[in-house]
Design a protein around this motif. Structure first.
Motif, PDB file in Angstrom:
ATOM      1  N   ARG A 416       0.820  -1.202   0.000  1.00  0.00           N
ATOM      2  CA  ARG A 416       0.000   0.000   0.000  1.00  0.00           C
ATOM      3  C   ARG A 416       0.864   1.267   0.000  1.00  0.00           C
ATOM      4  O   ARG A 416       0.384   2.346  -0.293  1.00  0.00           O
ATOM      5  CB  ARG A 416      -0.927  -0.012   1.225  1.00  0.00           C
ATOM      6  CG  ARG A 416      -2.235   0.694   0.993  1.00  0.00           C
ATOM      7  CD  ARG A 416      -3.135   0.575   2.204  1.00  0.00           C
ATOM      8  NE  ARG A 416      -3.850  -0.685   2.241  1.00  0.00           N
ATOM      9  CZ  ARG A 416      -3.963  -1.455   3.333  1.00  0.00           C
ATOM     10  NH1 ARG A 416      -3.395  -1.088   4.459  1.00  0.00           N
ATOM     11  NH2 ARG A 416      -4.632  -2.577   3.289  1.00  0.00           N
TER      12      ARG A 416
ATOM     13  N   ALA B  26     -14.358  -4.337   6.799  1.00  0.00           N
ATOM     14  CA  ALA B  26     -14.102  -4.620   5.388  1.00  0.00           C
ATOM     15  C   ALA B  26     -14.593  -6.015   5.040  1.00  0.00           C
ATOM     16  O   ALA B  26     -15.084  -6.256   3.941  1.00  0.00           O
ATOM     17  CB  ALA B  26     -12.620  -4.481   5.083  1.00  0.00           C
ATOM     18  N   SER B  46     -17.547  -0.753  -5.270  1.00  0.00           N
ATOM     19  CA  SER B  46     -16.279  -0.287  -4.726  1.00  0.00           C
ATOM     20  C   SER B  46     -16.390  -0.155  -3.210  1.00  0.00           C
ATOM     21  O   SER B  46     -17.378   0.363  -2.693  1.00  0.00           O
ATOM     22  CB  SER B  46     -15.934   1.068  -5.343  1.00  0.00           C
ATOM     23  OG  SER B  46     -14.701   1.497  -4.850  1.00  0.00           O
ATOM     24  N   GLY B  47     -15.436  -0.692  -2.496  1.00  0.00           N
ATOM     25  CA  GLY B  47     -15.451  -0.628  -1.031  1.00  0.00           C
ATOM     26  C   GLY B  47     -16.211  -1.764  -0.400  1.00  0.00           C
ATOM     27  O   GLY B  47     -16.355  -1.817   0.825  1.00  0.00           O
ATOM     28  N   SER B  48     -16.662  -2.714  -1.200  1.00  0.00           N
ATOM     29  CA  SER B  48     -17.464  -3.796  -0.633  1.00  0.00           C
ATOM     30  C   SER B  48     -16.607  -4.871   0.032  1.00  0.00           C
ATOM     31  O   SER B  48     -17.128  -5.747   0.716  1.00  0.00           O
ATOM     32  CB  SER B  48     -18.339  -4.420  -1.734  1.00  0.00           C
ATOM     33  OG  SER B  48     -17.513  -4.883  -2.789  1.00  0.00           O
ATOM     34  N   GLY B  49     -15.307  -4.842  -0.174  1.00  0.00           N
ATOM     35  CA  GLY B  49     -14.432  -5.785   0.527  1.00  0.00           C
ATOM     36  C   GLY B  49     -13.798  -6.829  -0.364  1.00  0.00           C
ATOM     37  O   GLY B  49     -13.193  -7.785   0.124  1.00  0.00           O
ATOM     38  N   LYS B  50     -13.872  -6.639  -1.667  1.00  0.00           N
ATOM     39  CA  LYS B  50     -13.338  -7.649  -2.591  1.00  0.00           C
ATOM     40  C   LYS B  50     -11.832  -7.830  -2.423  1.00  0.00           C
ATOM     41  O   LYS B  50     -11.334  -8.953  -2.261  1.00  0.00           O
ATOM     42  CB  LYS B  50     -13.631  -7.228  -4.050  1.00  0.00           C
ATOM     43  CG  LYS B  50     -15.092  -6.960  -4.344  1.00  0.00           C
ATOM     44  CD  LYS B  50     -15.319  -6.622  -5.802  1.00  0.00           C
ATOM     45  CE  LYS B  50     -14.680  -5.312  -6.247  1.00  0.00           C
ATOM     46  NZ  LYS B  50     -15.281  -4.110  -5.639  1.00  0.00           N
ATOM     47  N   SER B  51     -11.118  -6.684  -2.462  1.00  0.00           N
ATOM     48  CA  SER B  51      -9.662  -6.785  -2.354  1.00  0.00           C
ATOM     49  C   SER B  51      -9.255  -7.345  -0.999  1.00  0.00           C
ATOM     50  O   SER B  51      -8.319  -8.136  -0.886  1.00  0.00           O
ATOM     51  CB  SER B  51      -9.014  -5.418  -2.550  1.00  0.00           C
ATOM     52  OG  SER B  51      -9.225  -4.978  -3.868  1.00  0.00           O
ATOM     53  N   THR B  52      -9.980  -6.923   0.022  1.00  0.00           N
ATOM     54  CA  THR B  52      -9.666  -7.410   1.355  1.00  0.00           C
ATOM     55  C   THR B  52      -9.775  -8.934   1.402  1.00  0.00           C
ATOM     56  O   THR B  52      -8.901  -9.622   1.944  1.00  0.00           O
ATOM     57  CB  THR B  52     -10.621  -6.770   2.379  1.00  0.00           C
ATOM     58  OG1 THR B  52     -10.589  -5.357   2.198  1.00  0.00           O
ATOM     59  CG2 THR B  52     -10.220  -7.127   3.790  1.00  0.00           C
TER      60      THR B  52
HETATM   61  N1  LIG Z   1      -5.890  -0.137   5.631  1.00  0.00           N
HETATM   62  C1  LIG Z   1      -7.187   0.194   5.754  1.00  0.00           C
HETATM   63  N2  LIG Z   1      -7.574   0.990   6.759  1.00  0.00           N
HETATM   64  C2  LIG Z   1      -8.852   1.333   6.899  1.00  0.00           C
HETATM   65  N3  LIG Z   1      -9.810   0.946   6.089  1.00  0.00           N
HETATM   66  C3  LIG Z   1      -9.490   0.168   5.033  1.00  0.00           C
HETATM   67  C4  LIG Z   1      -8.162  -0.237   4.812  1.00  0.00           C
HETATM   68  N4  LIG Z   1      -8.119  -1.018   3.706  1.00  0.00           N
HETATM   69  C5  LIG Z   1      -9.400  -1.097   3.252  1.00  0.00           C
HETATM   70  N5  LIG Z   1     -10.218  -0.370   4.051  1.00  0.00           N
HETATM   71  C6  LIG Z   1     -11.646  -0.248   3.894  1.00  0.00           C
HETATM   72  O1  LIG Z   1     -12.189  -1.506   3.779  1.00  0.00           O
HETATM   73  C7  LIG Z   1     -13.282  -1.482   2.878  1.00  0.00           C
HETATM   74  C8  LIG Z   1     -13.079  -2.551   1.833  1.00  0.00           C
HETATM   75  O2  LIG Z   1     -11.975  -2.208   1.022  1.00  0.00           O
HETATM   76  P1  LIG Z   1     -11.537  -3.034  -0.250  1.00  0.00           P
HETATM   77  O3  LIG Z   1     -10.275  -2.477  -0.756  1.00  0.00           O
HETATM   78  O4  LIG Z   1     -11.569  -4.481   0.114  1.00  0.00           O
HETATM   79  O5  LIG Z   1     -12.710  -2.721  -1.268  1.00  0.00           O
HETATM   80  P2  LIG Z   1     -12.896  -3.224  -2.762  1.00  0.00           P
HETATM   81  O6  LIG Z   1     -14.140  -3.982  -2.786  1.00  0.00           O
HETATM   82  O7  LIG Z   1     -11.654  -3.896  -3.206  1.00  0.00           O
HETATM   83  O8  LIG Z   1     -13.079  -1.848  -3.519  1.00  0.00           O
HETATM   84  P3  LIG Z   1     -12.587  -1.452  -4.980  1.00  0.00           P
HETATM   85  O9  LIG Z   1     -13.519  -2.074  -5.925  1.00  0.00           O
HETATM   86  O10 LIG Z   1     -12.664   0.018  -4.981  1.00  0.00           O
HETATM   87  O11 LIG Z   1     -11.172  -1.932  -5.110  1.00  0.00           O
HETATM   88  C9  LIG Z   1     -13.329  -0.081   2.298  1.00  0.00           C
HETATM   89  O12 LIG Z   1     -14.365   0.619   2.973  1.00  0.00           O
HETATM   90  C10 LIG Z   1     -12.025   0.503   2.647  1.00  0.00           C
HETATM   91  O13 LIG Z   1     -12.160   1.870   2.887  1.00  0.00           O
END
Ligand SMILES: Nc1ncnc2c1ncn2[C@@H]1O[C@H](COP(=O)(O)OP(=O)(O)OP(=O)(O)O)[C@@H](O)[C@H]1O
Ligand SMILES: [Mg+2]
Lengths: 418, 235
Positions: A416, B26, B46-52
């Motif tokens: 990150r 997340a 976006s922000g739904s937690g996929k990457s997490t």
């Molecule tokens: N290091 C962190 N600290 C605080 N919050 C985080 C952190 N990393 C992710 N988040 C939050 O966790 C939630 C899920 O994030 P994530 O990256 O998994 O979303 P995503 O589904 O991959 O979104 P996108 O499609 O935009 O990539 C988001 O609300 C994000 O703001």
């Protein structure tokens, strides 16, 4: 991952980021070179001051021995203490360069048609000497040359046997040889001193380096065995000079010689005095302390500044490197591999910077020493070692510490980093 | 009770700033099982937690609560060294931003996971060149990533992911930065790998791409709101 791999990887990283690598090497080499040069110049200053002080006589001990036994005609009946003093000083040859009586004689010296009695000389408006100047005539021991920075270039020096046997010999200074003999070899020639025959046994080299040597009286001298005063006249020698090897030993030598003379001289027959140009000695010591403090201070500050520079350049690249560490971790690098790579990388950069720094520092010291003090100054070993080890230690520490920290992050956190 | 799958999340939470006002969940109690050979698309806003979720699955991150069972072992029990080995051998990653190392050449980037496996230089080069050949970039092995287009860089990243022949490939929006034609090309690679037996987990925004996956998992606010299997025709 093995060490060879770590080296290859570190090298790729160094080569791949030439700009950053050059900056790192630069900051290390400048730190080292600057400290080495500064300290060398300071050391040069110290040596120069010491030399100047030596020229002023701070490594000379003056001895005065008198006798108060007189005959009815007012002639001094004192004994010649010099042989005893001579033997004692020779037993301290570890500290003492030489000992000689100090005395001048007033005599007419001649060779062929040249005689000191009718030499005439003057200076023109530019200050150049015109004509021949009579030499100064010294009584001395065989160590007169040691005490006066003279060395034989032709023939032989005076010897102790010349003293014991009252030999009618003499040694000429470079300029005196020129005055009487021009370019001919004086060795073996017989000169007249107050009408007595004295054989020239040797010639001293010039103590002057510039071409105006013949302008100066400093090499225009003739030295006679002090015992020939029996023939040429004059009182017993009362003044002697000891030349000490290291001016720091002056005080010690004064007290030892004083102790020796106390045992040698009967209080009822005479007395003595041993001293040196003490105010110079003290002044010199004071000066050395101040120079030492300034030296230490400047070296410390330079090292600090250099160290901060190294720290800075290493830390600046951390975020960039953090992302790289994240990538490497994500594709399977172990923490130990990351740390090994950064350790080797920092070590290589610091090593290159260190070698260049020591080389430039040494060159800088030599060049500045020549330019400022006409001396060849090598940087003191302690500075080289201190500057090198501190820079390398800081470089490695600040190159590796962030890598260790980044390798402890979860890979996703390292990735990150922007 | 049925056999554990290749990948299994049991009630997994990933909570940022837990207990604070700014707390973010997340992942909010996710349970999912993925079997060997599946092709799974993970979708959601976006922000739904996929990457997490992907990061947890790929051992790049650890869940706050819950268990992750990979190949029958609880990941929580593993040492960092073992996790590194899993990332190295079991999983190939493809990131949205490619994540190539800029100052290494294309070949060196692809070789990197093989170096960490300790494979000797000759075999390593051959394997890396094979992988580059598969993505059609063998002649450009000496280039630097910065000298290449986005699509080419992503293909290098794919080559790096497949160079070790990992059984699982995870791709986080691999087509996000690409135009639709190069995106389809990348998708083609993933489908080909799946045909050869790799398990593929693919995050995507693109409904068209999701439609080609046999299984679609939809996330919203850190929860699975849909998990559906569909018929596809590319097999
Ligand atoms: N290091 C962190 N600290 C605080 N919050 C985080 C952190 N990393 C992710 N988040 C939050 O966790 C939630 C899920 O994030 P994530 O990256 O998994 O979303 P995503 O589904 O991959 O979104 P996108 O499609 O935009 O990539 C988001 O609300 C994000 O703001
Ligand atoms: Mg995402």
């Amino acid at each position: 991952m093995n060490l060879v791999q770590a080296f290859k990887m570190a090298w790729k990283s160094i080569w791949g980021k030439k700009g950053r690598s050059i900056l790192t090497i630069l900051s290390i080499f400048i730190g080292i070179a600057a400290v080495m040069t500064i300290v060398s110049v300071m050391e040069g200053m110290k040596a120069y001051t010491r030399e100047q002080n030596a020229a002023m006589g701070s490594n000379k001990i003056n001895i005065y021995i008198y006798s108060n036994v007189w005959d009815e005609h007012g002639n001094n009946l004192g004994k010649d203490y010099f042989p005893d003093l001579y033997n004692y000083c020779n037993s301290l040859s570890e500290y003492i360069d030489g000992v000689t009586p100090v005395g001048w004689l007033d005599a007419t010296v001649s060779y062929g048609t040249k005689t000191s009695a009718n030499m005439s000389y003057q200076w023109d408006e530019e200050g150049n000497l015109i004509g021949d100047r009579p030499p100064t005539l010294h009584y001395g021991s065989d160590q007169y040359s040691n005490c006066n920075n003279l060395s034989i270039v032709k023939g032989r020096d005076l010897a102790w046997l010349d003293m014991e046997n009252y030999n009618q010999v003499c040694v000429l200074g470079a300029q005196a040889a020129k005055v009487f003999f021009g370019s001919a070899d004086p060795v073996g020639k017989v000169m007249q001193v107050n009408g007595y025959n004295f054989e020239v046994v040797g010639v001293y080299g010039s103590r002057l380096t510039d071409e105006n040597a013949n302008q100066s009286q400093i090499d225009n001298l003739i030295v006679f065995p002090y015992t020939t005063r029996r023939i040429l006249g004059g009182q017993l020698p009362t003044e002697y000079q000891v030349t000490v090897k290291d001016s720091e030993m002056i005080t010690e030598m004064i007290s030892r010689i004083g102790g020796f003379l106390k045992g040698l001289i009967d209080r009822n027959q005479g007395g003595f005095d041993v001293s040196s140009n003490n105010q110079w000695q003290e002044y010199e010591n004071e000066q050395m302390t101040v120079i030492g403090l300034v030296l230490g201070g400047i070296a410390a500050i330079s090292l600090l500044v250099g160290g901060i520079g190294i720290m800075n350049i290493m830390l600046v690249t951390v975020t960039e490197r953090t992302r790289e560490i994240g990538i490497r971790r994500a594709i399977g690098a172990q923490r130990s591999s990351i740390v090994a790579q950064f350790l080797v990388e920092a070590g290589m950069l610091c090593g290159i910077g260190g070698v260049v720094g020591v080389a430039v520092g040494t060159a800088g010291s030599i060049i500045l020493g020549k330019a400022m003090f006409q001396m060849t100054i090598y940087p003191p070993l302690w500075v080289t070692v201190a500057a090198l080890s501190l820079s390398v230690a800081l470089g490695i520490l600040f190159g590796v510490y962030p890598a260790i920290k980044a390798s402890r992050l979860q890979p996703v956190e390292a990735l990150r980093a922007e | 009770m049925r056999m554990a799958g290749l990948i299994e999340l049991r009630n997994v939470y990933k909570i940022y700033a837990e207990g604070l006002e700014s707390e973010v969940r997340a992942l909010d109690g996710v349970s999912v099982t993925i079997d060997r050979g599946e092709f799974v698309a993970v979708v959601g806003q976006s922000g739904s937690g996929k990457s997490t979720m992907m990061n947890v699955l790929g051992c790049l991150d650890i869940p706050t609560y819950g268990d992750y069972i990979l190949n029958g072992t609880d990941v929580r029990e593993l040492t960092d060294q073992e996790l590194s080995r899993i990332r190295n051998k079991e999983i190939g990653f493809i990131f949205q931003q490619y994540n190539l190392i800029q100052n290494l050449s294309v070949l060196e980037n692809v070789e990197l996971p093989l170096i960490y496996q300790g494979i000797d230089p000759i075999d390593r080069r051959e394997m890396a060149m094979d992988a580059l050949d598969r993505v059609g970039l063998a002649e450009r092995y000496r280039h630097k990533p910065t000298q290449m287009s986005g699509g080419q860089q992503q293909r290098v990243a794919i080559a790096r992911a497949i160079a070790t022949h990992p059984p699982i490939i995870m791709a986080d929006e691999p087509t996000g930065a690409l135009d639709s034609r190069t995106g389809l090309e990348v998708l083609g690679f993933l489908q080909q790998l799946n045909r050869e037996g790799s398990t593929i987990i693919l995050i995507t925004h693109d409904n068209g791409i999701a439609a080609t996956a046999r299984r679609i998992i939809r996330l919203a606010d850190g929860r699975i709101i849909e998990d559906r299997v569909q018929e596809v025709d590319w097999l």
